[in-house]
Design an enzyme around this catalytic site. Structure first.
Site, PDB file in Angstrom:
ATOM      1  N   SER A  92       9.084  33.662  35.602  1.00 33.76           N
ATOM      2  CA  SER A  92       8.804  33.107  36.935  1.00 33.76           C
ATOM      3  C   SER A  92       7.352  32.689  37.096  1.00 33.76           C
ATOM      4  O   SER A  92       7.000  32.030  38.064  1.00 33.76           O
ATOM      5  CB  SER A  92       9.114  34.157  37.994  1.00 33.76           C
ATOM      6  N   GLY A  93       6.504  33.081  36.169  1.00 32.77           N
ATOM      7  CA  GLY A  93       5.071  32.832  36.310  1.00 32.77           C
ATOM      8  C   GLY A  93       4.359  33.990  36.980  1.00 32.77           C
ATOM      9  O   GLY A  93       3.138  34.074  36.966  1.00 32.77           O
ATOM     10  N   GLY A  94       5.131  34.893  37.566  1.00 29.41           N
ATOM     11  CA  GLY A  94       4.544  35.994  38.324  1.00 29.41           C
ATOM     12  C   GLY A  94       3.685  36.917  37.480  1.00 29.41           C
ATOM     13  O   GLY A  94       2.585  37.290  37.889  1.00 29.41           O
ATOM     14  N   ASP A 145       9.132  38.250  40.933  1.00 30.67           N
ATOM     15  CA  ASP A 145       9.127  39.651  41.371  1.00 30.67           C
ATOM     16  C   ASP A 145       7.684  40.119  41.477  1.00 30.67           C
ATOM     17  O   ASP A 145       6.778  39.478  40.937  1.00 30.67           O
ATOM     18  CB  ASP A 145       9.914  40.554  40.397  1.00 30.67           C
ATOM     19  N   GLN A 200      13.501  46.415  39.860  1.00 30.04           N
ATOM     20  CA  GLN A 200      12.211  47.108  39.778  1.00 30.04           C
ATOM     21  C   GLN A 200      12.408  48.567  40.201  1.00 30.04           C
ATOM     22  O   GLN A 200      13.534  49.043  40.259  1.00 30.04           O
ATOM     23  CB  GLN A 200      11.173  46.392  40.655  1.00 30.04           C
ATOM     24  N   GLY A 227       9.262  45.637  34.852  1.00 32.30           N
ATOM     25  CA  GLY A 227       8.297  46.684  35.159  1.00 32.30           C
ATOM     26  C   GLY A 227       8.258  47.830  34.168  1.00 32.30           C
ATOM     27  O   GLY A 227       7.742  48.904  34.477  1.00 32.30           O
ATOM     28  N   ASP A 277      12.599  40.130  25.053  1.00 35.41           N
ATOM     29  CA  ASP A 277      11.513  39.243  24.640  1.00 35.41           C
ATOM     30  C   ASP A 277      10.282  40.110  24.478  1.00 35.41           C
ATOM     31  O   ASP A 277      10.154  41.141  25.134  1.00 35.41           O
ATOM     32  CB  ASP A 277      11.218  38.177  25.703  1.00 35.41           C
ATOM     33  N   CYS A 317      12.661  36.757   3.953  1.00 35.41           N
ATOM     34  CA  CYS A 317      12.003  35.612   4.587  1.00 35.41           C
ATOM     35  C   CYS A 317      11.195  34.823   3.551  1.00 35.41           C
ATOM     36  O   CYS A 317      10.915  35.307   2.454  1.00 35.41           O
ATOM     37  CB  CYS A 317      11.105  36.070   5.740  1.00 35.41           C
ATOM     38  N   CYS A 320       8.006  36.631   2.277  1.00 31.57           N
ATOM     39  CA  CYS A 320       8.224  37.727   1.325  1.00 31.57           C
ATOM     40  C   CYS A 320       8.803  37.232  -0.004  1.00 31.57           C
ATOM     41  O   CYS A 320       8.542  37.814  -1.051  1.00 31.57           O
ATOM     42  CB  CYS A 320       9.145  38.783   1.938  1.00 31.57           C
TER      43      CYS A 320
HETATM   44 ZN   LIG Z   1       9.399  38.876   5.138  1.00 38.98          ZN
END
Ligand SMILES: [Zn+2]
Length: 380
Positions: A92-94, A145, A200, A227, A277, A317, A320
């Site tokens: 939200s940018g909050g 929020d 919250q 939160g 995230d 990956c 590695c």
């Molecule tokens: Zn790796």
């Protein structure tokens, strides 16, 4: 296509499922790499594809200031502007505005703040945060929020939780008005956008319960737990998650915001969380801290100066498979851009692969076994 969610497997409170958005499906539990400015620092979208990123998080505050949501709307929305065709969630940018400390004032109406770039004054309200995200056209928009400054006593946490609820109602009203085309001057670049409410209530079980029930009453496509991961011990966070998820509808995804370490993700999945995230894999990667199945290593340490082995012998990956710890340490030491790229790639692969292994274990009813082995390998 519009928003949907289907639980495919459960084990205890953990679930595997599929989240559908206007830009395709996301297998859950899912981790969202953070692309603050419309890009994940140090890596290209092609790299993100190669490590299996299914959905990207972008920051409304930064995109609002530069290049501006009007410009992005004129370019057809965020997906088209940044060349990423898979799902996007915007915050939200909050969080950024509340972090501005002396540069902002909070009132019932919203947050008045000065840009960290040029000092210009702006006002972020629940309506404005909804408008900006409508113009960006993310697949999932978050409500504004209140992010409380800590430490805070229980009355302060309650007051903040109640304001967040009032803001949630305003944000939802605005979202529905935008969907019906009733807000002149604001473009909706993604008609399939969904909006998530945020629970919250700090570390207080009764406040979390009240917040969860009343946020669900407002009626969002899905719900997030906000939160947390703000300095409390991991066990306290796990308890709050444990206590909150039962009050969220079982047929909607649950998103734990800003969390966390690989251990946190496993523990939160066990408590019924579906989405995450965190800046840890990307930020730590740029700082030379690398996640492995046996814990974290600091690639800058002298012990790696002539270490021919890969970062993580179990990792598949590109970093590695191709490079030694010795080479990565050298790149870091000489401040080579490649160091950020290769370290970030490995860390993101580690996170996304951990989620992949969690989903697979859930499909075979082996999540508990996975969890025990995961902790043992980390030395817990
Ligand atoms: Zn790796």
């Amino acid at each position: 296509m519009s928003f949907g969610f289907r639980v495919t497997h459960t084990e205890g409170r953990a679930r595997a499922g599929v989240l559908s958005t206007a830009h395709g499906d996301v297998e859950t539990p899912a981790f969202m790499p953070v692309g603050t400015q419309g890009a994940v620092k140090g890596v290209t979208h092609r790299d993100l594809d190669s490590v299996g990123a299914q959905i990207l998080l972008s920051n409304t505050y930064h995109l609002y200031l530069r290049p501006g949501d009007d410009l992005i709307a004129r370019r057809g929305g965020l997906h088209r502007f940044i060349g990423w065709n898979k799902p996007i969630l915007t915050d939200s940018g909050g969080y950024q505005v509340f972090s501005l400390a002396e540069r902002r004032t909070i009132t019932e109406d919203g947050a008045r703040f000065r840009s960290h770039l040029d000092g210009t004054e702006h006002m972020l309200t629940p309506e404005k945060a909804t408008d900006i995200q409508s113009q960006l056209g993310s697949d999932i928009a978050m409500v504004l929020d209140e992010c409380l400054a800590l430490p805070a006593d229980e009355p302060a946490v309650r007051a903040s939780m109640e304001r967040t609820l009032r803001w949630a109602c305003r944000a939802r009203d605005r979202f529905l008005a935008l969907r019906d085309g009733l807000v002149p001057g604001v473009v909706s670049t993604n008609p399939g956008q969904a909006q998530f409410g945020i629970v919250q209530g700090g570390v207080h079980p009764d406040l979390r319960e009240e917040s969860a029930k009343q946020t669900v009453d407002v009626g969002f496509e899905a719900y997030a737990i906000g939160g947390l991961s703000v300095g409390e011990p991991p066990e306290v966070m796990y308890d709050v998650v444990s206590h909150t998820t039962p009050f969220l509808p079982g047929d909607r995804p649950r998103y734990l915001m800003g969390v966390g370490t690989p251990e946190d993700l496993v523990e939160a999945v066990a408590r019924g969380v579906d989405m995450f995230d965190c800046v840890l894999p990307t930020r730590n990667g740029r700082n030379g801290q690398l996640f492995t199945r046996r814990g974290r290593i600091n690639i800058k340490n002298t012990q790696f100066a002539e270490d021919e082995g890969p970062v993580d012998p179990d990792c598949e990956c590109y970093t590695c498979r191709t490079f030694s710890r010795a080479y990565l340490r050298h790149l870091y030491a000489v401040n080579e851009i490649n160091a950020s790229t290769l370290n970030t790639l490995h860390n993101l692969h580690f996170y996304l692969d951990t989620l992949r292994r969690i989903r697979e274990s859930l499909r075979f009813g082996r999540f508990e076994t996975f969890k025990v082995a995961f902790r043992e390998q980390l030395g817990h």
